[in-house]
Design an enzyme around this catalytic site. Structure first.
Site, short mmCIF file in Angstrom:
data_model
loop_
_atom_site.label_atom_id
_atom_site.label_comp_id
_atom_site.label_asym_id
_atom_site.label_seq_id
_atom_site.Cartn_x
_atom_site.Cartn_y
_atom_site.Cartn_z
N CYS A 11 0.83 -1.20 0.00
CA CYS A 11 0.00 0.00 0.00
C CYS A 11 0.87 1.25 0.00
O CYS A 11 1.94 1.29 0.62
CB CYS A 11 -0.97 0.00 1.18
SG CYS A 11 -0.28 0.55 2.74
N GLU A 12 0.43 2.26 -0.70
CA GLU A 12 1.22 3.48 -0.84
C GLU A 12 1.15 4.36 0.41
O GLU A 12 1.91 5.32 0.53
CB GLU A 12 0.76 4.28 -2.05
CG GLU A 12 -0.66 4.79 -1.99
CD GLU A 12 -1.05 5.53 -3.26
OE1 GLU A 12 -1.83 6.49 -3.15
OE2 GLU A 12 -0.61 5.14 -4.35
N HIS A 13 0.27 4.04 1.33
CA HIS A 13 0.12 4.87 2.53
C HIS A 13 1.07 4.46 3.64
O HIS A 13 1.64 5.32 4.33
CB HIS A 13 -1.32 4.82 3.04
CG HIS A 13 -2.31 5.33 2.04
ND1 HIS A 13 -3.55 4.74 1.84
CD2 HIS A 13 -2.23 6.35 1.15
CE1 HIS A 13 -4.20 5.40 0.89
NE2 HIS A 13 -3.42 6.37 0.46
N HIS A 14 1.26 3.15 3.84
CA HIS A 14 2.14 2.66 4.90
C HIS A 14 3.22 1.72 4.38
O HIS A 14 4.03 1.22 5.16
CB HIS A 14 1.32 1.92 5.98
CG HIS A 14 0.28 2.77 6.64
ND1 HIS A 14 -1.03 2.82 6.20
CD2 HIS A 14 0.35 3.63 7.69
CE1 HIS A 14 -1.72 3.65 6.96
NE2 HIS A 14 -0.90 4.15 7.87
N GLN B 118 -5.89 -0.61 -3.45
CA GLN B 118 -6.60 -1.70 -4.11
C GLN B 118 -7.58 -1.19 -5.16
O GLN B 118 -7.77 -1.82 -6.21
CB GLN B 118 -7.33 -2.54 -3.06
CG GLN B 118 -8.00 -3.79 -3.64
CD GLN B 118 -8.57 -4.68 -2.56
OE1 GLN B 118 -8.02 -4.77 -1.46
NE2 GLN B 118 -9.68 -5.35 -2.83
N HIS C 67 -5.02 -6.29 4.04
CA HIS C 67 -4.07 -5.19 4.08
C HIS C 67 -3.30 -5.18 5.38
O HIS C 67 -3.89 -5.10 6.46
CB HIS C 67 -4.81 -3.86 3.89
CG HIS C 67 -5.43 -3.71 2.53
ND1 HIS C 67 -5.02 -2.73 1.66
CD2 HIS C 67 -6.39 -4.42 1.89
CE1 HIS C 67 -5.71 -2.83 0.53
NE2 HIS C 67 -6.56 -3.85 0.66
N CYS D 76 -1.61 -2.89 6.65
CA CYS D 76 -1.76 -1.65 7.40
C CYS D 76 -2.97 -1.71 8.32
O CYS D 76 -3.10 -0.89 9.24
CB CYS D 76 -1.87 -0.46 6.46
SG CYS D 76 -3.22 -0.56 5.27
#
Length: 208
Positions: free
Chosen positions: A98-101, A139, A167, A169
């Site tokens: 994931c690009e956030h975490h 996703q 996920h 995260c």
């Protein structure tokens, strides 16, 4: 510096007989900094080579940036013996981050299309998925990118993509809720516009 190309060399290096990718010092130092910030000592024995390993691992995790997944749609076949029903590949395993975490996303995908004179080798559907998955992702975008790539390049009557994933995260941090799956779908063409076609493809995928 283009880190994706730092390991492109053909000369034999006796200090690196397996020809593993080079990891620039600034990348290694960034990983050491993260280890220190996390509370450990990057100089202890078990962590000495971790910065190189992590750097090489991320080159592998993000191989999708080095390719255009559409290339897998370039070899098509038109001699299909009059076949004009749904083509589907189910339960395709994949891993992304994931690009956030930058935490793992692991799951499976179902990809289907209704041909319009052209079909593609079935393994190419999985290759398109992996090409987009091996990037920093969310996703929802991954689902849309896979569907759009097939739609643009095969020009079928319809495309359907459903992805089900967990996920890291969410399971390993934050609310820490393991076992929760996220489902996303993207329907194009007849699978979006025609209720019967949509019902048929979703049922074949196991979501009907």
């Amino acid at each position: 510096m283009n880190y994706m190309n730092v390991h492109d060399h053909d000369e034999f290096d006796p200090e690196n007989p397996l020809n593993k990718p080079d990891v620039p010092e600034d990348v290694q130092e960034a990983i050491r900094t993260l280890i220190r910030w996390s509370g450990d000592n990057p100089e202890r024995e078990g962590l000495i080579d971790t910065p190189k390993r992590v750097g090489r691992a991320w080159l592998e995790y993000c191989q999708g940036y080095q390719e255009d997944p559409a290339i897998h749609m370039s070899r098509v076949f038109e001699e299909v013996g009059g076949y004009d029903e749904i083509v589907m590949l189910k339960d395709i395993p994949f891993q992304s981050h994931c690009e956030h975490h930058m935490a793992p996303i692991t799951g499976k995908a179902a990809i289907a299309y209704l041909p319009n004179k052209k079909v593609v080798g079935i393994s190419k559907l999985a290759r398109v998925l992996h090409g987009y998955a091996r990037r920093l992702q969310i996703q929802e975008r991954l689902t849309a990118e896979v569907a759009q790539c097939i739609w643009d390049n095969l020009e079928p009557q319809g495309v359907a993509v459903v992805i089900e994933a967990q996920h890291g995260c969410m399971t390993g941090r934050g609310v820490r809720t393991p076992g929760v799956g996220m489902i996303t779908s993207r329907l194009l063409g007849c699978f979006l516009d025609d209720h019967r076609s949509r019902k048929e493809v979703m049922s074949l995928m196991g979501y009907g």
